[in-house]
Write a protein that holds these residues in place. Structure first.
Motif, PDB file in Angstrom:
ATOM      1  N   THR A 159     -36.175  10.715 -63.075  1.00 11.48           N
ATOM      2  CA  THR A 159     -34.786  10.471 -62.688  1.00 11.48           C
ATOM      3  C   THR A 159     -34.688   9.349 -61.667  1.00 11.48           C
ATOM      4  OG1 THR A 159     -34.636  11.964 -60.756  1.00 11.48           O
ATOM      5  CG2 THR A 159     -34.380  12.956 -62.944  1.00 11.48           C
ATOM      6  N   TRP A 160     -33.535   8.680 -61.679  1.00 11.08           N
ATOM      7  CA  TRP A 160     -33.194   7.682 -60.658  1.00 11.08           C
ATOM      8  C   TRP A 160     -31.683   7.525 -60.618  1.00 11.08           C
ATOM      9  CZ3 TRP A 160     -35.217   6.643 -65.428  1.00 11.08           C
ATOM     10  CH2 TRP A 160     -34.516   5.767 -66.247  1.00 11.08           C
ATOM     11  N   ARG A 161     -31.188   6.927 -59.549  1.00 14.24           N
ATOM     12  CA  ARG A 161     -29.744   6.801 -59.359  1.00 14.24           C
ATOM     13  C   ARG A 161     -29.145   5.898 -60.428  1.00 14.24           C
ATOM     14  NH1 ARG A 161     -31.849   6.543 -54.176  1.00 14.24           N
ATOM     15  NH2 ARG A 161     -31.839   4.270 -54.209  1.00 14.24           N
ATOM     16  N   ASP A 162     -28.047   6.372 -61.036  1.00 16.89           N
ATOM     17  CA  ASP A 162     -27.505   5.638 -62.178  1.00 16.89           C
ATOM     18  C   ASP A 162     -26.682   4.415 -61.789  1.00 16.89           C
ATOM     19  OD1 ASP A 162     -25.208   6.791 -61.214  1.00 16.89           O
ATOM     20  OD2 ASP A 162     -24.667   7.832 -63.060  1.00 16.89           O
ATOM     21  N   ARG A 163     -26.350   4.255 -60.511  1.00 16.30           N
ATOM     22  CA  ARG A 163     -25.538   3.114 -60.098  1.00 16.30           C
ATOM     23  C   ARG A 163     -26.371   1.951 -59.558  1.00 16.30           C
ATOM     24  NH1 ARG A 163     -19.891   5.042 -57.270  1.00 16.30           N
ATOM     25  NH2 ARG A 163     -19.132   6.312 -58.993  1.00 16.30           N
ATOM     26  N   PHE A 164     -27.691   2.117 -59.531  1.00 20.23           N
ATOM     27  CA  PHE A 164     -28.533   1.098 -58.930  1.00 20.23           C
ATOM     28  C   PHE A 164     -29.658   0.724 -59.894  1.00 20.23           C
ATOM     29  CE2 PHE A 164     -26.731   3.734 -55.583  1.00 20.23           C
ATOM     30  CZ  PHE A 164     -26.081   2.779 -54.823  1.00 20.23           C
ATOM     31  N   ASN A 165     -29.991  -0.558 -59.903  1.00 19.09           N
ATOM     32  CA  ASN A 165     -31.108  -1.007 -60.709  1.00 19.09           C
ATOM     33  C   ASN A 165     -32.422  -0.541 -60.087  1.00 19.09           C
ATOM     34  OD1 ASN A 165     -29.442  -2.406 -62.526  1.00 19.09           O
ATOM     35  ND2 ASN A 165     -29.428  -4.215 -61.209  1.00 19.09           N
ATOM     36  N   LEU A 166     -33.368  -0.194 -60.933  1.00 21.97           N
ATOM     37  CA  LEU A 166     -34.676   0.187 -60.426  1.00 21.97           C
ATOM     38  C   LEU A 166     -35.359  -1.024 -59.803  1.00 21.97           C
ATOM     39  CD1 LEU A 166     -36.145   2.474 -63.226  1.00 21.97           C
ATOM     40  CD2 LEU A 166     -35.708   3.127 -60.868  1.00 21.97           C
ATOM     41  N   PRO A 167     -35.961  -0.863 -58.617  1.00 15.69           N
ATOM     42  CA  PRO A 167     -36.781  -1.946 -58.069  1.00 15.69           C
ATOM     43  C   PRO A 167     -37.930  -2.254 -59.028  1.00 15.69           C
ATOM     44  CG  PRO A 167     -36.357  -0.245 -56.418  1.00 15.69           C
ATOM     45  CD  PRO A 167     -35.896   0.304 -57.728  1.00 15.69           C
ATOM     46  N   PRO A 168     -38.501  -3.454 -58.952  1.00 16.37           N
ATOM     47  CA  PRO A 168     -39.565  -3.830 -59.891  1.00 16.37           C
ATOM     48  C   PRO A 168     -40.716  -2.832 -59.948  1.00 16.37           C
ATOM     49  CG  PRO A 168     -38.818  -5.754 -58.680  1.00 16.37           C
ATOM     50  CD  PRO A 168     -38.122  -4.576 -58.070  1.00 16.37           C
ATOM     51  N   ALA A 169     -41.169  -2.334 -58.793  1.00 14.02           N
ATOM     52  CA  ALA A 169     -42.287  -1.395 -58.791  1.00 14.02           C
ATOM     53  C   ALA A 169     -41.910  -0.082 -59.465  1.00 14.02           C
ATOM     54  CB  ALA A 169     -42.763  -1.139 -57.360  1.00 14.02           C
ATOM     55  N   ALA A 170     -40.682   0.392 -59.231  1.00 15.45           N
ATOM     56  CA  ALA A 170     -40.228   1.640 -59.861  1.00 15.45           C
ATOM     57  C   ALA A 170     -40.075   1.448 -61.364  1.00 15.45           C
ATOM     58  CB  ALA A 170     -38.918   2.097 -59.239  1.00 15.45           C
ATOM     59  N   SER A 171     -39.593   0.286 -61.770  1.00 14.65           N
ATOM     60  CA  SER A 171     -39.465  -0.005 -63.195  1.00 14.65           C
ATOM     61  C   SER A 171     -40.834  -0.022 -63.871  1.00 14.65           C
ATOM     62  CB  SER A 171     -38.766  -1.358 -63.383  1.00 14.65           C
ATOM     63  OG  SER A 171     -38.557  -1.628 -64.741  1.00 14.65           O
ATOM     64  N   ALA A 172     -41.841  -0.587 -63.183  1.00 11.79           N
ATOM     65  CA  ALA A 172     -43.198  -0.591 -63.724  1.00 11.79           C
ATOM     66  C   ALA A 172     -43.752   0.829 -63.811  1.00 11.79           C
ATOM     67  CB  ALA A 172     -44.097  -1.456 -62.845  1.00 11.79           C
ATOM     68  N   PHE A 173     -43.464   1.662 -62.811  1.00 13.13           N
ATOM     69  CA  PHE A 173     -43.906   3.065 -62.821  1.00 13.13           C
ATOM     70  C   PHE A 173     -43.276   3.805 -63.993  1.00 13.13           C
ATOM     71  CE2 PHE A 173     -43.483   7.510 -61.534  1.00 13.13           C
ATOM     72  CZ  PHE A 173     -44.792   7.812 -61.168  1.00 13.13           C
ATOM     73  N   ARG A 174     -41.993   3.572 -64.227  1.00 15.46           N
ATOM     74  CA  ARG A 174     -41.307   4.219 -65.354  1.00 15.46           C
ATOM     75  C   ARG A 174     -41.969   3.833 -66.679  1.00 15.46           C
ATOM     76  NH1 ARG A 174     -37.531   2.041 -68.731  1.00 15.46           N
ATOM     77  NH2 ARG A 174     -36.403   3.573 -70.022  1.00 15.46           N
ATOM     78  N   ARG A 175     -42.220   2.543 -66.875  1.00 15.06           N
ATOM     79  CA  ARG A 175     -42.845   2.102 -68.128  1.00 15.06           C
ATOM     80  C   ARG A 175     -44.225   2.725 -68.286  1.00 15.06           C
ATOM     81  NH1 ARG A 175     -40.769  -2.878 -66.373  1.00 15.06           N
ATOM     82  NH2 ARG A 175     -42.859  -3.537 -65.705  1.00 15.06           N
ATOM     83  N   TRP A 176     -44.969   2.796 -67.182  1.00 13.66           N
ATOM     84  CA  TRP A 176     -46.322   3.341 -67.246  1.00 13.66           C
ATOM     85  C   TRP A 176     -46.311   4.818 -67.604  1.00 13.66           C
ATOM     86  CZ3 TRP A 176     -48.251   7.144 -63.847  1.00 13.66           C
ATOM     87  CH2 TRP A 176     -49.587   7.499 -64.070  1.00 13.66           C
ATOM     88  N   ILE A 177     -45.476   5.621 -66.933  1.00  9.41           N
ATOM     89  CA  ILE A 177     -45.518   7.063 -67.164  1.00  9.41           C
ATOM     90  C   ILE A 177     -45.031   7.414 -68.573  1.00  9.41           C
ATOM     91  CG2 ILE A 177     -43.217   7.681 -66.257  1.00  9.41           C
ATOM     92  CD1 ILE A 177     -44.569  10.068 -64.882  1.00  9.41           C
ATOM     93  N   LEU A 178     -44.032   6.690 -69.068  1.00  5.07           N
ATOM     94  CA  LEU A 178     -43.580   6.944 -70.438  1.00  5.07           C
ATOM     95  C   LEU A 178     -44.663   6.568 -71.444  1.00  5.07           C
ATOM     96  CD1 LEU A 178     -39.868   5.720 -70.221  1.00  5.07           C
ATOM     97  CD2 LEU A 178     -40.716   8.075 -70.183  1.00  5.07           C
ATOM     98  N   ALA A 179     -45.393   5.486 -71.180  1.00  5.88           N
ATOM     99  CA  ALA A 179     -46.493   5.094 -72.060  1.00  5.88           C
ATOM    100  C   ALA A 179     -47.612   6.131 -72.030  1.00  5.88           C
ATOM    101  CB  ALA A 179     -47.026   3.723 -71.653  1.00  5.88           C
ATOM    102  N   GLU A 180     -47.869   6.717 -70.850  1.00  5.30           N
ATOM    103  CA  GLU A 180     -48.896   7.758 -70.748  1.00  5.30           C
ATOM    104  C   GLU A 180     -48.550   8.951 -71.621  1.00  5.30           C
ATOM    105  OE1 GLU A 180     -51.868   8.280 -68.787  1.00  5.30           O
ATOM    106  OE2 GLU A 180     -51.814   6.098 -68.749  1.00  5.30           O
ATOM    107  N   PHE A 181     -47.291   9.365 -71.614  1.00  3.72           N
ATOM    108  CA  PHE A 181     -46.905  10.512 -72.430  1.00  3.72           C
ATOM    109  C   PHE A 181     -46.944  10.175 -73.914  1.00  3.72           C
ATOM    110  CE2 PHE A 181     -45.279  12.311 -68.458  1.00  3.72           C
ATOM    111  CZ  PHE A 181     -45.722  13.612 -68.608  1.00  3.72           C
ATOM    112  N   ARG A 182     -46.588   8.955 -74.273  1.00  2.31           N
ATOM    113  CA  ARG A 182     -46.694   8.577 -75.685  1.00  2.31           C
ATOM    114  C   ARG A 182     -48.150   8.564 -76.122  1.00  2.31           C
ATOM    115  NH1 ARG A 182     -42.529   4.832 -74.262  1.00  2.31           N
ATOM    116  NH2 ARG A 182     -44.091   3.194 -73.929  1.00  2.31           N
ATOM    117  N   ARG A 183     -49.035   8.111 -75.231  1.00  2.00           N
ATOM    118  CA  ARG A 183     -50.462   8.039 -75.567  1.00  2.00           C
ATOM    119  C   ARG A 183     -51.072   9.419 -75.702  1.00  2.00           C
ATOM    120  NH1 ARG A 183     -55.266   7.493 -72.698  1.00  2.00           N
ATOM    121  NH2 ARG A 183     -54.197   7.644 -70.695  1.00  2.00           N
ATOM    122  N   GLU A 184     -50.614  10.352 -74.874  1.00  4.09           N
ATOM    123  CA  GLU A 184     -51.191  11.701 -74.895  1.00  4.09           C
ATOM    124  C   GLU A 184     -50.559  12.575 -75.961  1.00  4.09           C
ATOM    125  OE1 GLU A 184     -51.018  13.363 -71.004  1.00  4.09           O
ATOM    126  OE2 GLU A 184     -52.235  11.786 -70.099  1.00  4.09           O
TER     127      GLU A 184
END
Length: 296
Positions: free
Chosen positions: A271-296
């Protein structure tokens, strides 16, 4: 016509937000370093501006009116958004920092064993990992969070990760010490339960076809984590999310005496706040964790 014509005085809104949250002019005054008289005067001016009362003045307390309660919810959310936006812009854009809030069981059992894989993708990233007992009240400074719940938090975007499942596990050493062998009888087991999730035992018993059957003994711990720690040290049968103990089940450190599994009404969400853009590091974390679940 001025865009500010109908707006009430902003200092009065700040005072109203504190008074409505505290349900007290005196406590609001202490929080804002004002006198109770100054708080009362500002609230009165706000009521005059709106043309309706926001508080009932009782003998020794104040109480929000129906209109006041509606207004308090809206103003409270506006100030929460303002605090979040202020925290966001005060962070230097050059700072490579990520604040993650994570539900404790997920943090210990899933995130920490995999965290180096993410850190390898972001060398030099300063990570701040925070946790707490309740996913309903997370740290407001978190850029992104992993929470346990229904996925319906107000003003938050939510992405599904995994369901909360329940399986019963114990160690082979516990079975040997107690002389337990197949076919297992639930009434011979010590159950290591959690005060945080007392309904999980009945849910699992129903799924296992053992509704109404009681264990030999039930030991209640303050949290699921401590109940699981007790199971790992051969004290009995604990209820866990099997997804979090895949390694222990695979290497034989834990076993499931019964194959029954069931789901609760809750899941883990990103989850993250819907009125604010994710900072670059948080956006990278989101992409990584979703990729981990797809891989597993």
């Amino acid at each position: 016509m001025s865009a500010h014509r109908n707006l009430p005085p902003l200092p009065a809104l700040r005072i109203f937000e504190a008074a409505s949250r505290r349900q007290s002019f005196l406590l609001a005054a202490r929080e804002l370093n004002l006198t109770p008289g100054a708080v009362s005067k500002q609230i009165r001016q706000l009521e005059e501006h709106l043309g309706l009362p926001l508080f009932e003045r009782l003998h020794r307390e104040v109480r929000l009116t129906a209109a006041g309660a509606i207004y308090a919810r809206a103003i409270g959310q506006l100030f929460e958004d303002l605090r979040a936006a202020t925290a966001e812009v005060m962070v230097s854009p050059a700072a490579d920092k990520l604040v993650v809030w994570c539900a404790p069981w997920f943090l210990k059992a899933w995130l920490l064993p995999r965290l180096e894989r993410f850190r390898a993708l972001r060398p030099g990233l300063q990570m701040d990992l925070r946790t707490g007992e309740s996913s309903e009240a997370i740290d407001p400074k978190a850029d992104i969070a992993i929470r346990l719940g229904l996925g319906t938090w107000a003003r938050m975007r939510s992405e599904f990760l995994i369901p909360q499942e329940i399986a019963a596990v114990c160690t082979p050493a516990y079975l040997r010490r107690e002389g337990l062998s197949q076919p297992f009888a639930f009434g011979d087991f010590v159950v290591l339960d959690s005060a945080n999730t007392p309904h999980h035992l009945e849910l699992w018993k129903q799924a296992a076809g053992m509704a109404g059957v009681e264990p030999r003994e039930r030991i209640v711990f303050q949290s699921n984590e401590t109940a699981f720690a007790a199971a790992l040290t051969d004290h009995g049968l604990a209820l866990v999310n099997p997804y979090f103990v895949e390694a222990e089940l695979a290497n034989g450190r834990l076993v499931c005496p019964w194959p029954a599994r069931t789901r609760t009404d809750r899941s883990y969400w990103l989850t993250w706040r819907d009125r604010f853009n994710l900072p670059p590091a948080a956006s990278a974390f989101r992409r990584w964790i979703l990729a981990e679940f797809r891989r597993e």
